[in-house]
Design a protein around this motif. Structure first.
Motif, PDB file in Angstrom:
ATOM      1  N   LEU A 222       5.418 -10.220  -4.289  1.00  0.00           N
ATOM      2  CA  LEU A 222       4.737  -9.222  -5.117  1.00  0.00           C
ATOM      3  C   LEU A 222       5.748  -8.511  -6.014  1.00  0.00           C
ATOM      4  CD1 LEU A 222       2.347  -7.281  -2.665  1.00  0.00           C
ATOM      5  CD2 LEU A 222       1.657  -8.823  -4.493  1.00  0.00           C
ATOM      6  N   ILE A 242      -1.537   0.133  -6.489  1.00  0.00           N
ATOM      7  CA  ILE A 242      -2.657  -0.773  -6.210  1.00  0.00           C
ATOM      8  C   ILE A 242      -3.146  -1.430  -7.496  1.00  0.00           C
ATOM      9  CG2 ILE A 242      -5.064  -0.878  -5.401  1.00  0.00           C
ATOM     10  CD1 ILE A 242      -4.337   1.416  -3.447  1.00  0.00           C
ATOM     11  N   ILE A 245      -0.940  -4.214  -8.528  1.00  0.00           N
ATOM     12  CA  ILE A 245      -1.101  -5.430  -7.704  1.00  0.00           C
ATOM     13  C   ILE A 245      -2.373  -6.182  -8.085  1.00  0.00           C
ATOM     14  CG2 ILE A 245      -1.448  -6.312  -5.355  1.00  0.00           C
ATOM     15  CD1 ILE A 245       0.108  -3.831  -4.361  1.00  0.00           C
ATOM     16  N   THR A 246      -3.463  -5.450  -8.194  1.00  0.00           N
ATOM     17  CA  THR A 246      -4.781  -6.093  -8.357  1.00  0.00           C
ATOM     18  C   THR A 246      -5.215  -6.242  -9.815  1.00  0.00           C
ATOM     19  OG1 THR A 246      -5.967  -3.982  -8.243  1.00  0.00           O
ATOM     20  CG2 THR A 246      -5.497  -5.098  -6.153  1.00  0.00           C
ATOM     21  N   GLN A 262      -5.617   0.652   1.890  1.00  0.00           N
ATOM     22  CA  GLN A 262      -5.603  -0.408   0.872  1.00  0.00           C
ATOM     23  C   GLN A 262      -4.176  -0.834   0.547  1.00  0.00           C
ATOM     24  OE1 GLN A 262      -7.623  -0.321  -2.831  1.00  0.00           O
ATOM     25  NE2 GLN A 262      -9.605   0.289  -1.982  1.00  0.00           N
ATOM     26  N   LEU A 263      -3.298   0.162   0.374  1.00  0.00           N
ATOM     27  CA  LEU A 263      -1.912  -0.138   0.011  1.00  0.00           C
ATOM     28  C   LEU A 263      -1.219  -0.922   1.115  1.00  0.00           C
ATOM     29  CD1 LEU A 263       0.467   0.184  -1.930  1.00  0.00           C
ATOM     30  CD2 LEU A 263       0.997   2.363  -0.815  1.00  0.00           C
ATOM     31  N   ARG A 264      -1.397  -0.487   2.362  1.00  0.00           N
ATOM     32  CA  ARG A 264      -0.757  -1.200   3.484  1.00  0.00           C
ATOM     33  C   ARG A 264      -1.276  -2.633   3.591  1.00  0.00           C
ATOM     34  NH1 ARG A 264      -1.309   4.007   6.408  1.00  0.00           N
ATOM     35  NH2 ARG A 264       0.773   4.948   6.511  1.00  0.00           N
ATOM     36  N   ASP A 265      -2.571  -2.812   3.346  1.00  0.00           N
ATOM     37  CA  ASP A 265      -3.141  -4.163   3.386  1.00  0.00           C
ATOM     38  C   ASP A 265      -2.512  -5.045   2.300  1.00  0.00           C
ATOM     39  OD1 ASP A 265      -4.787  -3.465   5.467  1.00  0.00           O
ATOM     40  OD2 ASP A 265      -6.559  -3.109   4.225  1.00  0.00           O
ATOM     41  N   LYS A 266      -2.204  -4.472   1.155  1.00  0.00           N
ATOM     42  CA  LYS A 266      -1.678  -5.247   0.023  1.00  0.00           C
ATOM     43  C   LYS A 266      -0.205  -5.617   0.209  1.00  0.00           C
ATOM     44  CE  LYS A 266      -5.507  -4.948  -2.397  1.00  0.00           C
ATOM     45  NZ  LYS A 266      -6.388  -6.137  -2.548  1.00  0.00           N
ATOM     46  N   ILE A 267       0.600  -4.667   0.739  1.00  0.00           N
ATOM     47  CA  ILE A 267       2.046  -4.916   0.785  1.00  0.00           C
ATOM     48  C   ILE A 267       2.553  -5.239   2.188  1.00  0.00           C
ATOM     49  CG2 ILE A 267       2.406  -3.375  -1.190  1.00  0.00           C
ATOM     50  CD1 ILE A 267       3.588  -1.316   0.747  1.00  0.00           C
ATOM     51  N   LYS A 270       4.817  -8.375   3.331  1.00  0.00           N
ATOM     52  CA  LYS A 270       5.182  -9.170   2.139  1.00  0.00           C
ATOM     53  C   LYS A 270       6.494  -8.654   1.541  1.00  0.00           C
ATOM     54  CE  LYS A 270       0.382 -10.247   0.970  1.00  0.00           C
ATOM     55  NZ  LYS A 270      -0.704 -10.060  -0.019  1.00  0.00           N
ATOM     56  N   TYR A 272       8.373  -7.559  -1.374  1.00  0.00           N
ATOM     57  CA  TYR A 272       7.943  -7.086  -2.686  1.00  0.00           C
ATOM     58  C   TYR A 272       9.074  -6.405  -3.460  1.00  0.00           C
ATOM     59  CZ  TYR A 272       7.662  -2.260  -0.835  1.00  0.00           C
ATOM     60  OH  TYR A 272       7.951  -1.040  -0.290  1.00  0.00           O
TER      61      TYR A 272
END
Length: 472
Positions: A222, A242, A245-246, A262-267, A270, A272
């Motif tokens: 990411l 966010i 990312i999206t 949401q942020l923890r789910d995205k990063i 990973k 980044y």
């Protein structure tokens, strides 16, 4: 900015006072002599405005004089707009001349009374301008030529400069940062790298240089870029991460707990790279509250921070910051020459131009933004005399102190043609770091009457986009 605005209004007034419609309406009300006197007064004042602009930087009395001039010019401009409206209404009235005059006389707004009222207003403005003109004599202003505006419209750059993929003189800085980003073994999963330097040195450009490197692109799962700037609001920063990312902004109704998830789910888990550009916040607690949301990345994750403050660097990271300095003399000259001589390659070997250019460059202190601004201004000056005049008369307005770049940007603004000044000044309505949609901005310029259709084949929208490109 009052001095530049005063010149724009004065230039516009001379044009309006020369229009056929106002000459006709002035003759009709026996006001032509007054209008001609007003035109001569405005033209006389306009001739010394360039000198007044420069003196206003160091003389507060001149600055006040320019504010007063701006006020009276605005009133004169409003008066002429009133004349133009009245002239248009008269043109729209049908019938022969006798019937038209009868209707005008018996209309609800008696034209004779209107003429007397406007005549008194013109005389009042003439008196105010005469007073301001006499004050100008006490300052000893000189008549100076204004930079030719048409050069901006007739000359086009052969290419644009992208400082994301190529910047001059920062190869060593990039190499040092790439080592920290790609090779350095850190005990922490998320390693934070601050880039510190005063305004105009190119911290953001350097971060972009690294961010867009192919090795960096391939190394991280990411990559995220967020401009933080003055307001350090953790919720807003999280929303922007966010979005980076999206590609879409999260629902504005979400609470902070939902955004954190949401942020923890995205990063989470990973590797980044996150760039937090232009951080000013020096409160440790606020930074810690953001950092706690970012530590869930996989080992090897990196956060690059750009800031002007060494205190920010200290509270955000344990490592030594990468301190950005001015360009070396050779790199500074390479950057200056690439822009200033871009359209006139022969001049880059002309000893007279080179000598003046290097003397001018000494005042730039190796600051890329200052160099680019001045070099761009000089690129439109054709002769050695113009370069020498710039060095003797305008360069003195530029401070050699670290970080003092506003006088340089003001100088660049002064050299814009009036139509671009209006467009540029309009952008002040946007908040700092706001993402501007060019198409919408051009429509606003058109609605304000800033875009002039000089070429009947070209639409106003195309002309407006041309204005925008002139800023790049």
């Amino acid at each position: 900015m009052a001095e530049a605005i005063a010149f724009d209004i004065a230039a516009e007034l001379v044009t309006k006072l020369s229009s056929r419609a106002l000459s006709q309406i002035g003759l009709w009300w026996n006001l032509k002599d007054d209008l001609d006197d007003l035109k001569r007064t405005v033209s006389t004042i306009k001739a010394v405005l360039l000198d007044a602009e420069e003196k206003s930087v160091t003389n507060n009395l001149v600055k006040v004089w320019l504010e007063e001039l701006k006020d009276v010019l605005y009133d004169a401009d409003d008066l002429l707009d009133d004349f133009s409206t009245e002239a248009l209404q008269n043109d729209l009235m049908g019938g022969n001349k006798l019937m038209k005059e009868v209707r005008l006389f018996f209309s609800s707004s008696n034209q004779f009374a209107y003429g007397l009222k406007m005549g008194l207003k013109i005389k009042a403005i003439k008196a105010r301008l005469a007073s301001i003109g006499s004050e100008a004599n006490t300052f000893g202003f000189m008549v100076r030529d204004r930079p030719v505006e048409t050069s901006f419209m007739t000359k086009k750059r052969q290419k644009t400069h992208s400082f994301k993929d190529k910047i001059i003189g920062r190869e060593d800085d990039k190499a040092a940062l790439l080592k920290l980003v790609l090779e350095f073994e850190s005990e922490e999963n998320v390693y934070i790298i601050p880039i510190v330097g005063f305004g105009g040195l190119g911290k953001t450009a350097l971060a972009q240089f690294v961010y867009n490197d192919k090795m960096v692109y391939d190394y991280f799962e990411l990559r995220m870029w967020v401009c933080v700037s003055d307001v350090f609001d953790v919720k807003i920063i999280v929303e922007n991460i966010i979005k980076s990312i999206t590609g879409q902004a999260p629902d504005q109704n979400l609470e902070m707990d939902q955004l954190q998830k949401q942020l923890r789910d995205k990063i989470g888990g990973k590797k980044y790279l996150l760039v937090l550009d232009d951080i000013w916040n020096e409160e440790r607690e606020e930074w810690v509250s953001l950092k706690e949301l970012l530590v869930g990345g996989a080992k090897g994750s990196r956060i690059i921070i750009t800031t002007r403050s060494f205190k920010v660097a200290k509270i955000t990271s344990k490592c030594q910051p990468h301190v950005l300095k001015g360009l070396s003399d050779d790199d500074a000259w390479s950057l200056f020459k690439e822009i200033a001589f871009e359209q006139r390659h022969a001049d880059s070997t002309n000893s007279a131009f080179v000598e003046i250019g290097k003397q001018i460059l000494e005042r730039c202190s190796g600051v890329p933004l200052v160099i680019r601004t001045i070099a761009c201004t000089l690129s439109y000056k054709e002769t050695e005399k113009e370069w020498s005049s710039f060095e003797d008369n305008e360069l003195v307005r530029i401070s050699q102190n670290d970080g003092k770049i506003l006088p340089t940007l003001k100088l660049s603004y002064d050299h814009l043609p009036s139509h671009l000044k209006h467009c540029f000044a309009y952008c002040r309505l946007y908040p700092k770091d706001h993402e501007i949609h060019v198409q919408t901005l051009v429509q606003f310029w058109i609605a304000q009457g800033f875009v002039k259709q000089l070429n009947p084949i070209q639409s106003l929208e195309d002309t407006g986009f041309g204005y925008f490109k002139d800023f790049s």
